[in-house]
Structures are given as structure tokens and as C-alpha cells.
Design an enzyme around this catalytic site. Structure first.
Site, short mmCIF file in Angstrom:
data_model
loop_
_atom_site.label_atom_id
_atom_site.label_comp_id
_atom_site.label_asym_id
_atom_site.label_seq_id
_atom_site.Cartn_x
_atom_site.Cartn_y
_atom_site.Cartn_z
N GLU A 146 31.34 38.58 28.55
CA GLU A 146 30.72 38.12 29.64
C GLU A 146 31.71 37.58 30.85
O GLU A 146 32.39 36.93 30.61
CB GLU A 146 29.87 36.96 29.37
N GLU A 239 21.53 30.34 37.99
CA GLU A 239 21.19 29.65 36.92
C GLU A 239 20.87 28.21 37.22
O GLU A 239 21.80 27.42 37.47
CB GLU A 239 22.35 29.90 36.13
#
Ligand SMILES: *[C@@H]1O[C@H](CO)[C@@H](O)[C@H](O)[C@H]1NC(C)=O
Length: 257
Positions: A146, A239
Site C-alpha cells: 500500500e 481518512e
């Protein structure tokens, strides 16, 4: 005089002819508000994902999002969120690119992107604004790496395998000049895949424009990421962990070439 006027007319015809498709390129999109945990809205090569994967960790809260427009390859969108309770991330509401993915890094020449955004918050928030990209051993395969590129860190922090005695994450590389800005790189794991997070060394980048292939090249050259990995997911969003804010993206584009 006459010939000049005629020349002007002749020249102006192609200009008008190119202006028309640009107008047509502004496409009809669903601009209604979506608040469901896993709602999605497709617009051209992009898809808005509500992706409230951590919502059950909140004691209360909600998040909604809507597209604003799609013109050519530039999309604009907005999300408003309020989350209370729980120390974890509640969601990653984002714009995903559905075109040109599942290519090997070695076959990608550039990943040009622009992202202009603003956030209005009431009180203190814990959140980031970031690109989130994943690579895999195969096209459409499970995540191996990621790669996060943070444009803002609002009282949050990256995943890191190293912390200092002050409790702060320790970067594996500092002051990297990539895509016109200076970054620190953090490395760790979320339990499922390796996580590499590039954070600006200072401040917040509210208008980013560059080729983010440079971040992959860095990881291939210095962090052992294989160039035979496939780029399987390319997303950009926020986020949030707690607080209340509206994130407005006035212009976003991303392409994999
Ligand atoms: C990064 O740059 C800052 C500012 O120039 C400097 O203070 C710091 O020591 C640098 N960090 C490293 C690890 O080189």
C-alpha cells in the site's frame, strides 16, 4: 480590409470547432448526496466510494458525499463527516480510478495527477487527506503493498514499524524531493500488507500537481518493491478518525499511462 476580415473568419472557424467538444465533454453525473456505508457513484473513468469501513468503531457519526461535476478528466466532489468515539479510522471516502489499472509498474510510464482541495472543520479533527494506491503480485490480485501519499495530516499519523522515545513514528527516509515537494517516508504493516506512507515534511499541500510515478520509482530503487508488481488500486480521499469537517475537492484528475 475585406481580406483581413475573411482571414479572421477562416481562422476563427477551427477555434469554434475545438471549443464545441470541450463543452460536450462536461458530462451528466449523479450529484445527489449518498450516505450509505458502501454507496458508490460511477462517473466516467472514476467512481466515488463512500467506503465507511471503520464506522462500527464510532459511538456515533455519519458521512455523506456527492459528486459535483465531471469535465473531461477533471472531477470535483465533496464529503461531509462527523465521527465521535473510537481511536481508529472510520472511513476512506474516495475517488477511485477504474481505467488503466492492473498494469505492471515496469509498464507504466507516468501517473499524472492534479488535486486541489479545501477543508472546513468545526473544532479539532483527526484525519488525513491522501492518495491510497495498492500493488499486487497479479492483475486484480490481493494487496501486497500500500502506497499512501498524504497531502495533509490533521493530528493523525502514518502506520510505522518504528517509533521514537517521544512516541512519534520514525521515518525510514527523510527529506525526499519528489513531484515538487519534500517528504518523509514511513514504513510498516497493517497486518495484511506492507504500508509505505509519504508525508510532507511540513505544512499541508492543498494544490498538488505532479507525476506520482516518482513515488513508485523511489520504492523500487530504495525499498525493495518489485517493478513486476501490478498497480491494482488508485484512490484519493480522506481518512477521518474523529471530529467534523467538509472536504471539498474542486479539481481532481489521475491517469495511468
Ligand atoms: C531534513 O531537513 C531539515 C530541514 O532542512 C533538517 O533539519 C533535518 O535534519 C533533515 N533531516 C535529515 C534526516 O536529514
Amino acid at each position: 480590409m475585406f481580406s483581413k476580415a475573411l482571414a479572421f473568419l477562416v481562422l476563427s472557424v477551427p477555434l469554434l470547432a475545438t471549443a464545441a467538444p470541450a463543452e460536450l465533454a462536461k458530462r451528466q453525473v449523479d450529484t445527489s448526496s449518498h450516505c450509505g456505508q458502501w454507496d458508490t457513484v460511477t462517473a466516467g473513468q472514476y467512481e466515488l466510494l463512500l467506503d465507511q469501513w471503520g464506522a462500527s468503531g464510532a459511538t456515533s457519526g455519519q458521512q455523506c458525499a456527492n459528486l459535483v461535476s465531471l469535465s473531461g478528466s477533471t472531477i470535483s466532489w465533496k464529503t461531509t463527516w462527523t465521527w465521535t468515539g473510537g481511536s481508529g479510522v472510520k472511513s476512506f471516502t474516495n475517488i477511485q480510478l477504474n481505467q488503466g489499472i492492473n498494469k505492471q509498474l515496469s509498464a507504466i510510464s507516468s501517473i499524472p495527477t492534479t488535486w486541489t482541495w479545501s477543508q472546513s472543520a468545526s473544532g479539532s479533527v483527526v484525519a488525513d487527506v491522501a492518495y491510497d494506491l495498492f500493488t499486487s503480485n497479479s492483475a486484480g490480485g490481493s494487496n501486497v503493498n500500500e502506497i499512501m501519499i498524504w497531502l495533509a495530516n490533521f493530528n493523525a499519523g502514518p502506520i510505522s514499524s518504528q517509533y521514537g522515545s517521544d512516541g512519534k513514528p520514525v521515518p525510514v527516509a527523510s527529506n525526499l524531493s519528489l513531484a515538487g515537494h519534500t517528504w518523509n517516508l514511513y514504513s510498516g504493516s497493517n497486518g495484511a500488507n506492507a504500508v509505505f506512507s509519504f508525508l510532507p515534511t511540513s505544512g499541508t499541500i492543498t494544490s498538488f500537481s505532479g507525476d506520482i510515478k516518482a513515488f513508485f520509482d523511489y520504492l523500487v530503487q530504495h525499498e525493495g518493491v518489485s517493478s513486476s508488481q501490478y498497480l491494482v488500486t488508485a484512490q484519493a480521499g480522506t481518512e477521518p478518525t474523529s471530529g467534523s469537517a467538509t472536504l471539498t475537492t474542486s479539481a481532481y484528475s489521475l491517469a495511468i499511462n
